[in-house]
Design an enzyme around this catalytic site. Sequence first.
Site, mmCIF file in Angstrom:
data_model
loop_
_atom_site.group_PDB
_atom_site.id
_atom_site.type_symbol
_atom_site.label_atom_id
_atom_site.label_comp_id
_atom_site.label_asym_id
_atom_site.label_seq_id
_atom_site.Cartn_x
_atom_site.Cartn_y
_atom_site.Cartn_z
ATOM 1 N N SER A 133 0.826 -1.209 0.000
ATOM 2 C CA SER A 133 0.000 0.000 0.000
ATOM 3 C C SER A 133 0.856 1.254 0.000
ATOM 4 O O SER A 133 1.973 1.262 0.533
ATOM 5 C CB SER A 133 -0.860 -0.029 1.263
ATOM 6 O OG SER A 133 -1.397 1.244 1.526
ATOM 7 N N GLU A 135 0.364 3.462 1.904
ATOM 8 C CA GLU A 135 0.481 3.829 3.321
ATOM 9 C C GLU A 135 1.864 3.510 3.881
ATOM 10 O O GLU A 135 2.213 4.012 4.943
ATOM 11 C CB GLU A 135 -0.603 3.129 4.141
ATOM 12 C CG GLU A 135 -1.988 3.721 3.948
ATOM 13 C CD GLU A 135 -2.147 5.121 4.556
ATOM 14 O OE1 GLU A 135 -1.672 5.342 5.670
ATOM 15 O OE2 GLU A 135 -2.742 5.984 3.887
ATOM 16 N N TYR A 157 -1.676 0.354 10.527
ATOM 17 C CA TYR A 157 -1.890 -0.323 9.242
ATOM 18 C C TYR A 157 -0.659 -0.159 8.343
ATOM 19 O O TYR A 157 -0.165 -1.124 7.751
ATOM 20 C CB TYR A 157 -3.136 0.272 8.566
ATOM 21 C CG TYR A 157 -3.348 -0.173 7.132
ATOM 22 C CD1 TYR A 157 -4.024 -1.341 6.838
ATOM 23 C CD2 TYR A 157 -2.853 0.583 6.071
ATOM 24 C CE1 TYR A 157 -4.208 -1.757 5.523
ATOM 25 C CE2 TYR A 157 -3.031 0.185 4.756
ATOM 26 C CZ TYR A 157 -3.704 -0.980 4.485
ATOM 27 O OH TYR A 157 -3.877 -1.382 3.185
HETATM 28 P P1 GDR Z 1 -7.264 5.538 3.047
HETATM 29 O O1 GDR Z 1 -8.782 5.577 2.531
HETATM 30 O O2 GDR Z 1 -7.156 5.729 4.509
HETATM 31 O O3 GDR Z 1 -6.473 6.471 2.190
HETATM 32 O O4 GDR Z 1 -6.856 4.019 2.749
HETATM 33 P P2 GDR Z 1 -10.101 6.245 3.132
HETATM 34 O O5 GDR Z 1 -11.060 6.318 2.012
HETATM 35 O O6 GDR Z 1 -10.550 5.560 4.383
HETATM 36 O O7 GDR Z 1 -9.621 7.730 3.553
HETATM 37 C C1 GDR Z 1 -9.153 8.660 2.606
HETATM 38 C C2 GDR Z 1 -9.034 10.029 3.237
HETATM 39 O O8 GDR Z 1 -10.328 10.552 3.504
HETATM 40 C C3 GDR Z 1 -10.336 11.151 4.804
HETATM 41 N N1 GDR Z 1 -11.712 11.192 5.329
HETATM 42 C C4 GDR Z 1 -12.476 10.120 5.607
HETATM 43 N N2 GDR Z 1 -12.228 8.794 5.490
HETATM 44 C C5 GDR Z 1 -13.228 7.936 5.838
HETATM 45 N N3 GDR Z 1 -13.021 6.590 5.692
HETATM 46 N N4 GDR Z 1 -14.437 8.367 6.303
HETATM 47 C C6 GDR Z 1 -14.727 9.692 6.465
HETATM 48 O O9 GDR Z 1 -15.818 10.068 6.879
HETATM 49 C C7 GDR Z 1 -13.694 10.623 6.090
HETATM 50 N N5 GDR Z 1 -13.620 11.975 6.065
HETATM 51 C C8 GDR Z 1 -12.411 12.306 5.600
HETATM 52 C C9 GDR Z 1 -9.399 10.275 5.600
HETATM 53 O O10 GDR Z 1 -8.960 10.955 6.788
HETATM 54 C C10 GDR Z 1 -8.297 10.053 4.580
HETATM 55 O O11 GDR Z 1 -7.406 11.131 4.605
HETATM 56 C C11 GDR Z 1 -7.228 3.340 1.568
HETATM 57 C C12 GDR Z 1 -7.504 1.877 1.935
HETATM 58 O O12 GDR Z 1 -8.068 1.229 0.816
HETATM 59 C C13 GDR Z 1 -6.234 1.171 2.344
HETATM 60 O O13 GDR Z 1 -6.511 -0.213 2.555
HETATM 61 C C14 GDR Z 1 -5.218 1.319 1.216
HETATM 62 O O14 GDR Z 1 -4.014 0.664 1.570
HETATM 63 C C15 GDR Z 1 -4.977 2.794 0.942
HETATM 64 O O15 GDR Z 1 -6.208 3.417 0.596
HETATM 65 C C16 GDR Z 1 -4.021 3.002 -0.223
#
Ligand code: GDR
Length: 332
Positions: A133, A135, A157
């Site tokens: 990832s 990440e 993670y």
């Molecule tokens: P990410 O994906 O953490 O990048 O991991 P996610 O969609 O959860 O978050 C992306 C960004 O959005 C911000 N955010 C929120 N996120 C979620 N889930 N819910 C909310 O309400 C929200 N509001 C803002 C987060 O803070 C973050 O910055 C994904 C996953 O698929 C991992 O498994 C993978 O490894 C990586 O992408 C690459």
Amino acid sequence: MSGKSIALITGVTGQDGSYLSDLLLAKGYEVHGIVRRTSNLLRSRVEHLRNDPAIYGQRFFLHYGDLSDATTLRRIFRKVRPSEVYHLAGQSHVGLSFEIPESTCEEVAMASLRLFEICRDEPQPVRIYHASSSEVFGDAETAPQHEGTPFRPTSPYGCAKAFATQVAHVYRETYGMFLCNGMAYNHESPRRGENFVTRKITRQVALIKLGRASELVLGNVESRRDWGHAQDYVEAMWLMLQHASAGDYVLATGESHSVLDFARAAFAVVDLSADDFLRHDTALDRRSEPARLVGDATKIRNVLGWVPQRRFHDLVREMVLADLALLESSTL
Ligand code: GDR
């Protein structure tokens, strides 16, 4: 393809596992997936394959197993004897990994090591894809990140993925195993889980459009990500295992957008303005965030000829329209 290609997929019921199954079946593979006993297969992302009698039990098989259970895994390997293994399973929510760090590390780090050990003992040659990832780069000092960028994870993670990625590297170098790491940036689709921000947005936009919801509550909307389409990314996974030698590759579009950009684009699809519906909830903010995640996919483009086909705005549109269609066909 020489001989019969047999693929084994961990995480087969996930977004990537289901698209990868579609892709490999279209290419003539026999596809085996490992599913947890607790998984609900009904209405799962592989239901269309389970419902096809020409496919299910003929070229597509599901096996109950758990990555914490090496005995069962070894039994599945003995039965299937895969030529390609796609390791996609594991707790995949970055924010959640702060709440459940131990089980995240068990599932992401130790489970990968366990799987690599089993592959090491296989009598036939086996090629392995490990879903690493972006990440792992976390709070990267430079942007865009490439295969040589140092790992600086910012979440449990990310640490677990960094461990698994480095172990994969060590096993490749030490045992000569064909093990590839795909350092994949965010990849989305209508099959994305609703707890990830893109799908949360597109589903909520559809609900608002249909008059069934009145706001969209998000965490940090300034956060930026490099969002691609999952169907492009599973193609890259397959390409990696077809190459003459194993390697590590960044999978990315090279474009970064903020969560707010995504929300605005999603509302625009249904002729609404994000500003009228967005609300911030600090409870959804993460304890720490990677600073500037955007990938440089030059290596995979040059070595494997992979170029993502689907663009950001098309992805947003496809997801919103799919959620609208899904909600319109349901009575919820
Ligand atoms: P990410 O994906 O953490 O990048 O991991 P996610 O969609 O959860 O978050 C992306 C960004 O959005 C911000 N955010 C929120 N996120 C979620 N889930 N819910 C909310 O309400 C929200 N509001 C803002 C987060 O803070 C973050 O910055 C994904 C996953 O698929 C991992 O498994 C993978 O490894 C990586 O992408 C690459």
